[in-house]
Design a protein around this motif. Structure first.
Motif, PDB file in Angstrom:
ATOM      1  N   GLY A 155       0.795  -1.231   0.000  1.00  0.00           N
ATOM      2  CA  GLY A 155       0.000   0.000   0.000  1.00  0.00           C
ATOM      3  C   GLY A 155       0.825   1.279   0.000  1.00  0.00           C
ATOM      4  N   VAL A 156       2.139   1.153  -0.092  1.00  0.00           N
ATOM      5  CA  VAL A 156       3.003   2.353  -0.066  1.00  0.00           C
ATOM      6  C   VAL A 156       3.139   2.901  -1.489  1.00  0.00           C
ATOM      7  CG1 VAL A 156       5.396   3.120   0.316  1.00  0.00           C
ATOM      8  CG2 VAL A 156       4.240   1.695   2.022  1.00  0.00           C
ATOM      9  N   ASP A 157       2.926   4.217  -1.659  1.00  0.00           N
ATOM     10  CA  ASP A 157       3.020   4.828  -2.991  1.00  0.00           C
ATOM     11  C   ASP A 157       4.429   5.313  -3.304  1.00  0.00           C
ATOM     12  OD1 ASP A 157       0.095   4.886  -3.786  1.00  0.00           O
ATOM     13  OD2 ASP A 157       0.033   5.828  -1.810  1.00  0.00           O
ATOM     14  N   ALA A 158       5.161   5.725  -2.267  1.00  0.00           N
ATOM     15  CA  ALA A 158       6.527   6.205  -2.517  1.00  0.00           C
ATOM     16  C   ALA A 158       7.395   5.921  -1.301  1.00  0.00           C
ATOM     17  CB  ALA A 158       6.523   7.705  -2.807  1.00  0.00           C
ATOM     18  N   VAL A 159       8.637   5.532  -1.580  1.00  0.00           N
ATOM     19  CA  VAL A 159       9.653   5.391  -0.536  1.00  0.00           C
ATOM     20  C   VAL A 159      10.550   6.624  -0.625  1.00  0.00           C
ATOM     21  CG1 VAL A 159      11.696   4.070   0.174  1.00  0.00           C
ATOM     22  CG2 VAL A 159       9.604   2.870  -0.484  1.00  0.00           C
ATOM     23  N   THR A 160      10.880   7.203   0.532  1.00  0.00           N
ATOM     24  CA  THR A 160      11.835   8.313   0.548  1.00  0.00           C
ATOM     25  C   THR A 160      13.043   7.903   1.372  1.00  0.00           C
ATOM     26  OG1 THR A 160      10.815   9.306   2.505  1.00  0.00           O
ATOM     27  CG2 THR A 160      10.006  10.074   0.379  1.00  0.00           C
ATOM     28  N   ALA A 161      14.178   8.525   1.081  1.00  0.00           N
ATOM     29  CA  ALA A 161      15.401   8.287   1.858  1.00  0.00           C
ATOM     30  C   ALA A 161      16.310   9.483   1.628  1.00  0.00           C
ATOM     31  CB  ALA A 161      16.092   7.015   1.397  1.00  0.00           C
ATOM     32  N   SER A 162      17.063   9.843   2.648  1.00  0.00           N
ATOM     33  CA  SER A 162      18.036  10.928   2.497  1.00  0.00           C
ATOM     34  C   SER A 162      19.355  10.471   3.094  1.00  0.00           C
ATOM     35  CB  SER A 162      17.570  12.185   3.234  1.00  0.00           C
ATOM     36  OG  SER A 162      16.289  12.559   2.791  1.00  0.00           O
ATOM     37  N   ALA A 163      20.427  10.734   2.388  1.00  0.00           N
ATOM     38  CA  ALA A 163      21.782  10.407   2.859  1.00  0.00           C
ATOM     39  C   ALA A 163      21.877   8.939   3.252  1.00  0.00           C
ATOM     40  CB  ALA A 163      22.155  11.315   4.043  1.00  0.00           C
ATOM     41  N   LEU A 164      21.301   8.070   2.457  1.00  0.00           N
ATOM     42  CA  LEU A 164      21.297   6.638   2.793  1.00  0.00           C
ATOM     43  C   LEU A 164      21.994   5.782   1.742  1.00  0.00           C
ATOM     44  CD1 LEU A 164      20.213   4.290   4.641  1.00  0.00           C
ATOM     45  CD2 LEU A 164      18.295   4.143   3.037  1.00  0.00           C
ATOM     46  N   PHE A 165      21.684   6.003   0.453  1.00  0.00           N
ATOM     47  CA  PHE A 165      22.075   4.990  -0.535  1.00  0.00           C
ATOM     48  C   PHE A 165      23.581   4.929  -0.772  1.00  0.00           C
ATOM     49  CE2 PHE A 165      17.558   4.933  -1.278  1.00  0.00           C
ATOM     50  CZ  PHE A 165      17.338   3.571  -1.373  1.00  0.00           C
ATOM     51  N   ASP A 166      24.325   5.989  -0.422  1.00  0.00           N
ATOM     52  CA  ASP A 166      25.786   5.873  -0.576  1.00  0.00           C
ATOM     53  C   ASP A 166      26.374   4.886   0.439  1.00  0.00           C
ATOM     54  OD1 ASP A 166      25.352   7.673   1.524  1.00  0.00           O
ATOM     55  OD2 ASP A 166      26.015   9.410   0.361  1.00  0.00           O
ATOM     56  N   LEU A 167      25.589   4.534   1.458  1.00  0.00           N
ATOM     57  CA  LEU A 167      26.034   3.518   2.429  1.00  0.00           C
ATOM     58  C   LEU A 167      25.756   2.100   1.933  1.00  0.00           C
ATOM     59  CD1 LEU A 167      24.337   5.015   5.635  1.00  0.00           C
ATOM     60  CD2 LEU A 167      26.675   5.406   4.850  1.00  0.00           C
ATOM     61  N   CYS A 168      24.916   1.991   0.915  1.00  0.00           N
ATOM     62  CA  CYS A 168      24.382   0.680   0.510  1.00  0.00           C
ATOM     63  C   CYS A 168      25.231   0.052  -0.589  1.00  0.00           C
ATOM     64  CB  CYS A 168      22.937   0.841   0.012  1.00  0.00           C
ATOM     65  SG  CYS A 168      21.833   1.471   1.284  1.00  0.00           S
ATOM     66  N   SER A 169      25.122  -1.256  -0.724  1.00  0.00           N
ATOM     67  CA  SER A 169      25.895  -1.983  -1.741  1.00  0.00           C
ATOM     68  C   SER A 169      25.091  -2.085  -3.041  1.00  0.00           C
ATOM     69  CB  SER A 169      26.213  -3.387  -1.228  1.00  0.00           C
ATOM     70  OG  SER A 169      24.995  -4.099  -1.076  1.00  0.00           O
ATOM     71  N   GLU A 170      25.793  -2.484  -4.092  1.00  0.00           N
ATOM     72  CA  GLU A 170      25.125  -2.677  -5.381  1.00  0.00           C
ATOM     73  C   GLU A 170      24.095  -3.811  -5.271  1.00  0.00           C
ATOM     74  OE1 GLU A 170      27.858  -3.000  -8.602  1.00  0.00           O
ATOM     75  OE2 GLU A 170      26.248  -3.014 -10.089  1.00  0.00           O
ATOM     76  N   ASP A 171      24.493  -4.870  -4.585  1.00  0.00           N
ATOM     77  CA  ASP A 171      23.587  -6.015  -4.432  1.00  0.00           C
ATOM     78  C   ASP A 171      22.306  -5.589  -3.690  1.00  0.00           C
ATOM     79  OD1 ASP A 171      23.085  -8.871  -4.612  1.00  0.00           O
ATOM     80  OD2 ASP A 171      23.260  -8.845  -2.420  1.00  0.00           O
ATOM     81  N   PHE A 172      22.491  -4.792  -2.624  1.00  0.00           N
ATOM     82  CA  PHE A 172      21.330  -4.314  -1.874  1.00  0.00           C
ATOM     83  C   PHE A 172      20.428  -3.493  -2.801  1.00  0.00           C
ATOM     84  CE2 PHE A 172      19.098  -0.948   0.301  1.00  0.00           C
ATOM     85  CZ  PHE A 172      18.419  -1.630   1.295  1.00  0.00           C
ATOM     86  N   CYS A 173      21.035  -2.568  -3.570  1.00  0.00           N
ATOM     87  CA  CYS A 173      20.218  -1.678  -4.425  1.00  0.00           C
ATOM     88  C   CYS A 173      19.452  -2.489  -5.470  1.00  0.00           C
ATOM     89  CB  CYS A 173      21.098  -0.635  -5.109  1.00  0.00           C
ATOM     90  SG  CYS A 173      21.636   0.621  -3.936  1.00  0.00           S
ATOM     91  N   ARG A 174      20.114  -3.512  -6.025  1.00  0.00           N
ATOM     92  CA  ARG A 174      19.429  -4.327  -7.046  1.00  0.00           C
ATOM     93  C   ARG A 174      18.197  -5.002  -6.427  1.00  0.00           C
ATOM     94  NH1 ARG A 174      23.512  -7.600  -8.352  1.00  0.00           N
ATOM     95  NH2 ARG A 174      24.440  -5.980  -9.606  1.00  0.00           N
ATOM     96  N   LYS A 175      18.398  -5.601  -5.247  1.00  0.00           N
ATOM     97  CA  LYS A 175      17.269  -6.305  -4.598  1.00  0.00           C
ATOM     98  C   LYS A 175      16.198  -5.321  -4.118  1.00  0.00           C
ATOM     99  CE  LYS A 175      20.021 -10.277  -3.245  1.00  0.00           C
ATOM    100  NZ  LYS A 175      21.070 -10.706  -2.307  1.00  0.00           N
ATOM    101  N   PHE A 176      16.640  -4.153  -3.654  1.00  0.00           N
ATOM    102  CA  PHE A 176      15.702  -3.131  -3.179  1.00  0.00           C
ATOM    103  C   PHE A 176      14.823  -2.650  -4.341  1.00  0.00           C
ATOM    104  CE2 PHE A 176      14.963   1.482  -2.648  1.00  0.00           C
ATOM    105  CZ  PHE A 176      14.096   1.432  -1.570  1.00  0.00           C
ATOM    106  N   VAL A 177      15.440  -2.382  -5.494  1.00  0.00           N
ATOM    107  CA  VAL A 177      14.667  -1.914  -6.651  1.00  0.00           C
ATOM    108  C   VAL A 177      13.675  -2.994  -7.097  1.00  0.00           C
ATOM    109  CG1 VAL A 177      14.831  -1.256  -9.098  1.00  0.00           C
ATOM    110  CG2 VAL A 177      16.353  -0.200  -7.410  1.00  0.00           C
ATOM    111  N   ALA A 178      14.086  -4.250  -7.013  1.00  0.00           N
ATOM    112  CA  ALA A 178      13.156  -5.332  -7.385  1.00  0.00           C
ATOM    113  C   ALA A 178      11.935  -5.322  -6.464  1.00  0.00           C
ATOM    114  CB  ALA A 178      13.880  -6.679  -7.314  1.00  0.00           C
ATOM    115  N   ARG A 179      12.164  -5.065  -5.163  1.00  0.00           N
ATOM    116  CA  ARG A 179      11.033  -4.995  -4.220  1.00  0.00           C
ATOM    117  C   ARG A 179      10.129  -3.792  -4.540  1.00  0.00           C
ATOM    118  NH1 ARG A 179       8.331  -6.802  -1.415  1.00  0.00           N
ATOM    119  NH2 ARG A 179       8.574  -6.374   0.738  1.00  0.00           N
TER     120      ARG A 179
END
Ligand SMILES: C[S@@+](CC[C@H](N)C(=O)[O-])C[C@H]1O[C@@H](n2cnc3c(N)ncnc32)[C@H](O)[C@@H]1O
Length: 266
Positions: free
Chosen positions: A106-130
């Motif tokens: 039921g979530v329309d948008a996810v927001t984040a600030s100063a977060l993704f530079d801490l994350c790995s490529e693998d995390f981002c790939r799986k996160f985008v899939a979700r």
């Protein structure tokens, strides 16, 4: 618990607010506008003490429902205390490494600030899939882009920055961090998943009147430079004392590059 100090987050919040790209916030607001439908629902991940909520909520439709999520109970408690009970915000403790358990229903948008530079490529790939499973939009603001420039210059600026950027790519809890590549990797993954991606500059331009923020930012270089070890201990000492002295004399300006990203489902 997370190593992110509430005082540091409070110090950077005004600079972050000034740096955020207003055009992307306006596009997000338009995306969340839904006359005659149920109010939009938004999930802020890695919320810290609630800086994203404080910066955005007045610019988004007033009916928007917010959930703020972090794994650090102290930061989450500070967010809850600062925002107060009347804003209708829900607070959730959750470790983002548990992506399957991320409450996206039921979530329309996810927001984040100063977060993704801490994350790995693998995390981002799986996160985008979700995200794509739920056709959620993403607003990812203030990801460091690897550029920092001081005035006046010092001969070791380039080597200090290169070492700092190398350290940005070490594990910050999600596997090897993307550091300066975060926005570009997110763009690639999101476009491949059918999103329309907008990117805008959100750099900090810190003048001599922002000595406290400049000093705190500079202090954040010391451990990375010593851990990476590209500069000798004496070189680190020289560079830091030059920079600290100029900052304390209100004689330094510093530009730190960040990028904001907004991805809307196609
Ligand atoms: C640089 S701070 C940014 C905080 C806030 N968004 C802001 O702009 O002030 C990164 C935030 O991500 C949170 N965080 C880091 N790793 C996390 C994880 N695995 N799960 C949930 N939150 C995490 C930290 O606790 C911290 O609040």
């Amino acid at each position: 618990m997370s190593g992110f100090d509430a005082d540091w987050l409070a110090l950077r919040e005004p600079a972050d607010r000034a740096a955020r790209d207003g055009g992307l916030v306006a596009l997000l607001a338009a995306h969340l506008e839904r006359p005659a439908k149920k109010p939009a629902s938004l999930l802020d991940i890695g919320c810290g003490t609630g800086s994203t909520w404080r910066s955005l909520h007045a610019a988004l439709p007033a009916s928007t429902r917010w959930q703020l999520l972090d794994y650090d109970p102290l930061l989450l408690a500070a967010a809850e205390q600062r925002i107060g009970p009347d804003a209708g915000v829900l607070f959730r403790r959750h470790d983002l490494n548990d992506l399957a358990g991320l409450p996206l229903q039921g979530v329309d948008a996810v927001t984040a600030s100063a977060l993704f530079d801490l994350c790995s490529e693998d995390f981002c790939r799986k996160f985008v899939a979700r995200l794509a499973e739920h056709r959620c939009a993403l607003y990812a603001a203030l990801s460091y882009d690897g550029t920092t420039a001081w005035l006046p210059a010092h001969p070791l600026d380039g080597r200090a920055l290169a070492d700092f950027n190398r350290h940005q790519r070490t594990d910050k809890g999600f596997g090897p961090a993307l550091g300066p590549d975060a926005t570009e990797v997110l763009r690639t993954e999101l476009e491949a998943a059918g999103y329309t991606v907008h990117i805008a500059d959100s750099c900090w331009s810190m003048g001599p009147d922002q000595a406290a923020l400049q000093l705190a930012f500079l202090n954040g270089f010391e451990t990375p430079l010593r851990e990476i070890g590209g500069l000798s201990s004496a070189e680190v000492d020289d560079w830091l004392s030059f920079r600290r002295a100029h900052t304390l004399e209100a004689a330094t300006s510093c530009r730190v590059g960040h990028l904001d990203l907004l991805a809307l489902p196609g």
